[in-house]
Design a protein around this motif. Structure first.
Motif, short mmCIF file in Angstrom:
data_model
loop_
_atom_site.label_atom_id
_atom_site.label_comp_id
_atom_site.label_asym_id
_atom_site.label_seq_id
_atom_site.Cartn_x
_atom_site.Cartn_y
_atom_site.Cartn_z
N ARG A 11 0.84 -1.21 0.00
CA ARG A 11 0.00 0.00 0.00
C ARG A 11 0.87 1.25 0.00
NH1 ARG A 11 -4.33 0.13 4.57
NH2 ARG A 11 -3.58 -1.87 5.26
N LEU A 12 1.93 1.21 0.79
CA LEU A 12 2.84 2.35 0.87
C LEU A 12 3.52 2.58 -0.48
CD1 LEU A 12 4.26 4.48 2.65
CD2 LEU A 12 5.94 2.73 3.21
N ALA A 13 3.93 1.49 -1.13
CA ALA A 13 4.62 1.61 -2.41
C ALA A 13 3.70 2.13 -3.51
CB ALA A 13 5.19 0.24 -2.82
N SER A 14 2.41 1.81 -3.41
CA SER A 14 1.48 2.26 -4.45
C SER A 14 0.96 3.68 -4.22
CB SER A 14 0.29 1.29 -4.54
OG SER A 14 -0.49 1.37 -3.37
N MET A 15 1.29 4.27 -3.07
CA MET A 15 0.88 5.64 -2.78
C MET A 15 1.53 6.62 -3.74
SD MET A 15 1.05 6.18 1.33
CE MET A 15 1.26 7.93 1.06
N LYS A 16 0.86 7.70 -3.92
CA LYS A 16 1.45 8.80 -4.68
C LYS A 16 1.53 9.98 -3.73
CE LYS A 16 0.21 7.35 -9.25
NZ LYS A 16 -0.62 6.27 -9.37
N PRO A 17 2.56 9.98 -2.87
CA PRO A 17 2.64 11.04 -1.87
C PRO A 17 2.89 12.40 -2.51
CG PRO A 17 4.64 9.73 -1.86
CD PRO A 17 3.70 9.07 -2.81
N GLU A 18 2.39 13.42 -1.84
CA GLU A 18 2.56 14.78 -2.34
C GLU A 18 3.98 15.29 -2.13
OE1 GLU A 18 -0.45 17.14 -0.52
OE2 GLU A 18 -2.05 15.85 -1.26
N GLY A 19 4.70 14.63 -1.25
CA GLY A 19 6.07 15.02 -0.99
C GLY A 19 6.74 14.00 -0.09
N ILE A 20 7.98 14.26 0.22
CA ILE A 20 8.74 13.33 1.05
C ILE A 20 8.17 13.27 2.47
CG2 ILE A 20 10.51 14.96 1.83
CD1 ILE A 20 11.25 11.40 0.72
N GLY A 21 7.59 14.36 2.94
CA GLY A 21 7.04 14.42 4.29
C GLY A 21 5.92 13.41 4.51
N SER A 22 4.99 13.32 3.56
CA SER A 22 3.87 12.39 3.72
C SER A 22 4.35 10.94 3.63
CB SER A 22 2.77 12.66 2.71
OG SER A 22 3.25 12.52 1.39
N LEU A 23 5.35 10.69 2.80
CA LEU A 23 5.92 9.34 2.70
C LEU A 23 6.61 8.96 4.01
CD1 LEU A 23 6.50 6.87 0.95
CD2 LEU A 23 8.56 8.02 0.14
N GLN A 24 7.36 9.90 4.57
CA GLN A 24 8.02 9.64 5.85
C GLN A 24 6.99 9.39 6.95
OE1 GLN A 24 10.42 13.22 6.04
NE2 GLN A 24 12.31 12.01 5.81
N LEU A 25 5.88 10.09 6.92
CA LEU A 25 4.83 9.91 7.91
C LEU A 25 4.24 8.49 7.82
CD1 LEU A 25 3.08 11.18 10.13
CD2 LEU A 25 1.51 11.90 8.31
N GLU A 26 4.00 8.00 6.62
CA GLU A 26 3.48 6.65 6.44
C GLU A 26 4.49 5.59 6.90
OE1 GLU A 26 0.42 5.53 5.60
OE2 GLU A 26 -0.14 7.63 5.74
N ILE A 27 5.76 5.81 6.60
CA ILE A 27 6.80 4.88 7.05
C ILE A 27 6.86 4.87 8.57
CG2 ILE A 27 9.30 4.47 7.12
CD1 ILE A 27 9.37 5.50 4.20
N LYS A 28 6.73 6.04 9.18
CA LYS A 28 6.74 6.15 10.64
C LYS A 28 5.55 5.40 11.25
CE LYS A 28 8.11 7.65 14.64
NZ LYS A 28 9.09 6.90 15.35
N LYS A 29 4.36 5.49 10.60
CA LYS A 29 3.18 4.77 11.08
C LYS A 29 3.43 3.26 11.09
CE LYS A 29 -0.52 7.88 9.57
NZ LYS A 29 -1.66 8.01 8.64
N ILE A 30 4.00 2.75 10.01
CA ILE A 30 4.29 1.31 9.92
C ILE A 30 5.32 0.92 10.98
CG2 ILE A 30 5.30 -0.50 8.48
CD1 ILE A 30 3.98 0.85 6.07
N SER A 31 6.33 1.73 11.15
CA SER A 31 7.35 1.46 12.15
C SER A 31 6.74 1.43 13.56
CB SER A 31 8.45 2.51 12.07
OG SER A 31 9.41 2.30 13.08
N THR A 32 5.86 2.36 13.84
CA THR A 32 5.19 2.40 15.14
C THR A 32 4.32 1.17 15.35
OG1 THR A 32 5.21 4.81 15.11
CG2 THR A 32 3.65 3.76 16.61
N MET A 33 3.60 0.76 14.31
CA MET A 33 2.77 -0.45 14.40
C MET A 33 3.64 -1.67 14.71
SD MET A 33 0.15 0.06 11.19
CE MET A 33 -0.45 -1.61 11.29
N MET A 34 4.77 -1.78 14.03
CA MET A 34 5.67 -2.91 14.27
C MET A 34 6.23 -2.87 15.69
SD MET A 34 7.65 -3.02 10.63
CE MET A 34 8.06 -4.73 10.40
N ASP A 35 6.59 -1.69 16.15
CA ASP A 35 7.12 -1.54 17.50
C ASP A 35 6.07 -1.94 18.54
OD1 ASP A 35 9.19 -0.79 19.33
OD2 ASP A 35 8.11 1.09 19.71
#
Length: 88
Positions: A53-77
């Motif tokens: 899902r993250l790979a198929s996103m079309k983020p508006e910028g690097i910030g929104s992509l980093q936010l999604e990565i952080k969400k996944i990281s938090t879920m894993m933690d």
């Protein structure tokens, strides 16, 4: 439930303490291995779906992509903490 069989070990014509049935142990080990494999597959499928899902996103910028990565990281933690807390 499998029937319990007791195997006696003979030494010099005298029965020693009963030992576990090798067939029963093999059966139990096979079931445990299968269950562990199924759980691992399920876990990997879950996280792969999240990353797809993250790979198929079309983020508006690097910030929104980093936010999604952080969400996944938090879920894993959170999952790791839960598993550690539940383990004996």
């Amino acid at each position: 439930m499998l029937p319990m069989r007791i195997t006696y070990f003979w030494e010099d014509g005298v029965a020693n303490a009963p030992g576990p049935d090798p067939e029963l142990l093999k059966s139990i080990q096979t079931r445990i291995d299968k269950k562990i494999r199924e759980q691992e597959i399920s876990t990997i499928e879950f996280w792969k779906e999240r990353l797809d899902r993250l790979a198929s996103m079309k983020p508006e910028g690097i910030g929104s992509l980093q936010l999604e990565i952080k969400k996944i990281s938090t879920m894993m933690d959170n999952r790791i903490k839960t598993l550690k807390k539940d383990s004996p």
